[in-house]
Design a protein around this motif. Structure first.
Motif, PDB file in Angstrom:
ATOM      1  N   ASN A 138       1.292  -1.387   0.249  1.00 49.12           N
ATOM      2  CA  ASN A 138      -0.040   0.337   0.082  1.00 49.12           C
ATOM      3  C   ASN A 138       0.676   1.048  -0.384  1.00 49.12           C
ATOM      4  N   ALA A 139       0.665   1.793  -1.433  1.00 49.80           N
ATOM      5  CA  ALA A 139       2.042   2.786  -1.444  1.00 49.80           C
ATOM      6  C   ALA A 139       1.247   4.276  -1.129  1.00 49.80           C
ATOM      7  N   PHE A 140       2.090   5.417  -0.550  1.00 42.82           N
ATOM      8  CA  PHE A 140       1.303   6.080  -0.455  1.00 42.82           C
ATOM      9  C   PHE A 140       2.573   7.927  -1.353  1.00 42.82           C
ATOM     10  N   ILE A 141       1.852   8.161  -2.577  1.00 41.54           N
ATOM     11  CA  ILE A 141       2.579   8.444  -3.112  1.00 41.54           C
ATOM     12  C   ILE A 141       2.708  10.431  -3.205  1.00 41.54           C
ATOM     13  N   ILE A 142       3.504  10.717  -3.381  1.00 40.69           N
ATOM     14  CA  ILE A 142       3.612  11.889  -3.174  1.00 40.69           C
ATOM     15  C   ILE A 142       4.446  12.969  -4.154  1.00 40.69           C
ATOM     16  N   LEU A 143       4.064  13.923  -4.650  1.00 44.02           N
ATOM     17  CA  LEU A 143       4.964  14.474  -5.793  1.00 44.02           C
ATOM     18  C   LEU A 143       5.357  15.938  -5.550  1.00 44.02           C
ATOM     19  N   LEU A 144       6.052  15.925  -6.391  1.00 47.92           N
ATOM     20  CA  LEU A 144       7.316  17.060  -6.746  1.00 47.92           C
ATOM     21  C   LEU A 144       6.912  17.012  -7.889  1.00 47.92           C
ATOM     22  N   PHE A 145       6.596  19.490  -8.114  1.00 53.44           N
ATOM     23  CA  PHE A 145       6.057  19.136  -9.735  1.00 53.44           C
ATOM     24  C   PHE A 145       7.072  20.182 -10.078  1.00 53.44           C
ATOM     25  N   GLY A 146       7.408  20.572 -11.181  1.00 54.29           N
ATOM     26  CA  GLY A 146       7.878  21.217 -11.628  1.00 54.29           C
ATOM     27  C   GLY A 146       9.912  21.681 -10.526  1.00 54.29           C
ATOM     28  N   THR A 147      10.351  22.888 -10.889  1.00 56.16           N
ATOM     29  CA  THR A 147      11.499  23.445 -10.121  1.00 56.16           C
ATOM     30  C   THR A 147      11.086  23.286  -8.458  1.00 56.16           C
ATOM     31  N   ILE A 148      12.528  22.585  -7.515  1.00 56.94           N
ATOM     32  CA  ILE A 148      12.894  22.443  -6.931  1.00 56.94           C
ATOM     33  C   ILE A 148      13.313  23.388  -5.822  1.00 56.94           C
ATOM     34  N   VAL A 186       8.476  15.466 -11.582  1.00 56.47           N
ATOM     35  CA  VAL A 186       7.605  15.544 -12.861  1.00 56.47           C
ATOM     36  C   VAL A 186       8.291  16.897 -12.869  1.00 56.47           C
ATOM     37  N   GLY A 187       8.679  16.887 -14.664  1.00 55.77           N
ATOM     38  CA  GLY A 187       9.283  18.464 -15.240  1.00 55.77           C
ATOM     39  C   GLY A 187      10.784  18.740 -14.685  1.00 55.77           C
ATOM     40  N   ARG A 188      11.321  19.640 -15.173  1.00 56.22           N
ATOM     41  CA  ARG A 188      12.932  20.055 -15.066  1.00 56.22           C
ATOM     42  C   ARG A 188      12.887  20.698 -12.850  1.00 56.22           C
ATOM     43  N   ALA A 189      13.544  19.919 -12.433  1.00 57.23           N
ATOM     44  CA  ALA A 189      14.118  20.496 -11.261  1.00 57.23           C
ATOM     45  C   ALA A 189      14.942  21.178 -11.073  1.00 57.23           C
ATOM     46  N   GLY A 190      15.463  21.340 -12.082  1.00 59.29           N
ATOM     47  CA  GLY A 190      16.618  22.966 -11.801  1.00 59.29           C
ATOM     48  C   GLY A 190      17.816  22.242 -11.312  1.00 59.29           C
ATOM     49  N   ASP A 191      19.170  22.700 -11.400  1.00 68.89           N
ATOM     50  CA  ASP A 191      20.261  22.570 -11.334  1.00 68.89           C
ATOM     51  C   ASP A 191      20.292  22.739  -9.714  1.00 68.89           C
ATOM     52  N   LEU A 192      19.979  23.469  -8.433  1.00 65.81           N
ATOM     53  CA  LEU A 192      19.865  23.324  -6.936  1.00 65.81           C
ATOM     54  C   LEU A 192      18.319  22.006  -7.082  1.00 65.81           C
ATOM     55  N   GLY A 193      17.197  22.039  -7.795  1.00 62.41           N
ATOM     56  CA  GLY A 193      16.397  20.898  -7.760  1.00 62.41           C
ATOM     57  C   GLY A 193      17.084  20.045  -7.353  1.00 62.41           C
ATOM     58  N   GLU A 194      18.359  19.330  -8.043  1.00 60.02           N
ATOM     59  CA  GLU A 194      18.826  18.286  -8.396  1.00 60.02           C
ATOM     60  C   GLU A 194      19.419  17.537  -7.541  1.00 60.02           C
ATOM     61  N   ILE A 195      20.160  18.936  -6.779  1.00 59.79           N
ATOM     62  CA  ILE A 195      21.067  18.258  -5.259  1.00 59.79           C
ATOM     63  C   ILE A 195      20.045  18.243  -4.300  1.00 59.79           C
ATOM     64  N   ILE A 196      19.250  18.948  -4.039  1.00 59.77           N
ATOM     65  CA  ILE A 196      17.808  18.475  -2.693  1.00 59.77           C
ATOM     66  C   ILE A 196      17.245  16.858  -3.131  1.00 59.77           C
ATOM     67  N   TRP A 197      17.339  16.569  -4.723  1.00 58.34           N
ATOM     68  CA  TRP A 197      16.430  15.677  -4.531  1.00 58.34           C
ATOM     69  C   TRP A 197      17.300  14.689  -4.465  1.00 58.34           C
ATOM     70  N   ALA A 230      14.633  18.665   2.196  1.00 58.59           N
ATOM     71  CA  ALA A 230      15.152  17.958   2.629  1.00 58.59           C
ATOM     72  C   ALA A 230      16.264  18.080   3.940  1.00 58.59           C
ATOM     73  N   LEU A 231      16.205  19.144   4.062  1.00 64.78           N
ATOM     74  CA  LEU A 231      16.792  20.163   5.346  1.00 64.78           C
ATOM     75  C   LEU A 231      15.900  20.798   6.090  1.00 64.78           C
ATOM     76  N   MET A 232      14.132  20.484   5.258  1.00 61.89           N
ATOM     77  CA  MET A 232      13.582  21.195   6.380  1.00 61.89           C
ATOM     78  C   MET A 232      13.406  19.416   7.307  1.00 61.89           C
ATOM     79  N   GLY A 233      13.158  18.285   6.773  1.00 60.54           N
ATOM     80  CA  GLY A 233      13.063  17.565   6.895  1.00 60.54           C
ATOM     81  C   GLY A 233      11.955  16.397   6.033  1.00 60.54           C
TER      82      GLY A 233
END
Length: 294
Positions: free
Chosen positions: A125-135, A165-176, A140-143
């Motif tokens: 039973n999975a719970f799916i959390i979506l991040l859309f577009g630039t992060i 989903v979408g382009r996370a951006g350079d900083l977003g890739e690091i956060i991901w 990660a830091l906020m926990g």
């Protein structure tokens, strides 16, 4: 009608000549202005430079209001309306339209996605959390991952799935990458990148909750959050930029889950709404506002 975005008219966001150029049109029409951005400088700039840019941008808005003058003004969120009011510009709220149209739901999409992540156990039973577009925010830091993993110990879900989903951006890739590094075996991560609007809508349908990249006071300017709201997704919101919780004035159009001390309880009880097409509602609100100003 003027769509006011300072950085579209000036690389530094200071379109000093814009009020003069518009006044030179010498048209007898009434002016409607939608303020998509107002004053504000980059956090990386020095306090003195930020203060100067903010002062100049505010002066430009005041000159626009005086030289046109503005008959009808709109902006996308209550925080900007408050700032415009301080410059004697009386603006109404006009929510942004979703940038992803609601498509007809394909019921097999969720099972196919979980199979791609090897979540195929009979009792899974999975719970799916979506991040859309630039992060934009360091979740990660906020926990976020830490708290979701802790919640899995007492939640009815066997897994948590984080989708980008979408382009996370350079900083977003690091956060991901930081978020993924915090994960246990019960948290799965999947980056889908850019997809056609139809496929993005299917991802919205199969997700359980979205994540905002804006603080509550600015969430009204996010087309990504508008898309989540149109698809009926509850949205996780960070604490306000001043460290205060949202009063509800800024997020009344979405089912908000504040990332505060009650986050876990709210996440466990969150329910989706029925999908809703906000385009017609927003267009009618604009038409009524223009009509009432006659």
């Amino acid at each position: 009608s003027l769509q006011y975005v300072p950085h579209a008219y000036s690389a530094k966001g200071i379109p000093i000549r814009l009020p003069y150029c518009l006044k030179m049109l010498k048209c007898n029409s009434r002016w409607h202005v939608m303020f998509h951005e107002i004053w504000g400088a980059k956090p990386s700039q020095s306090p003195l430079i930020r203060k100067l840019i903010t002062w100049l941008q505010r002066r430009i808005v005041s000159r626009l209001n005086h030289s046109l003058p503005i008959s009808v003004a709109h902006t996308s969120n209550d925080f900007w309306r408050y700032l415009l009011d301080s410059a004697n510009v009386r603006a109404e709220i006009l929510p942004l339209i979703s940038n992803i149209p609601v498509a007809t739901k394909r019921h097999s999409s969720r099972q196919m996605l979980l199979a791609e992540l090897d979540i195929v156990e009979p009792n899974a039973n999975a719970f799916i959390i979506l991040l859309f577009g630039t992060i934009r925010l360091d979740w990660a830091l906020m926990g976020l991952v830490d708290r979701v993993q802790e919640l899995l110990k007492r939640a009815p879900w066997t897994h948590a799935v984080f989708l980008s989903v979408g382009r996370a951006g350079d900083l977003g890739e690091i956060i991901w990458a930081r978020m993924e590094a915090k994960a246990s075996n019960h948290c799965r991560f999947l980056k889908l990148g850019g997809l056609p609007a139809e496929e993005v809508s299917q991802i919205f349908h199969l997700s359980d909750v979205g994540v905002s990249m804006y603080y509550p006071e600015h969430v009204g300017k996010s087309g990504c959050v508008a898309a989540m709201a149109d698809h009926g997704l509850p949205v996780i919101l960070p604490q306000g930029s001043g460290g205060t919780s949202d009063s509800g004035n800024w997020t009344s159009h979405i089912r908000a889950i504040p990332f505060d001390n009650n986050f876990e309880t709210a996440l466990l009880s969150c329910k989706r709404k029925q999908p809703f097409d906000s385009v017609n509602q927003t267009c009618m609100a604009l038409a009524n506002s223009l009509r009432n100003s006659l």
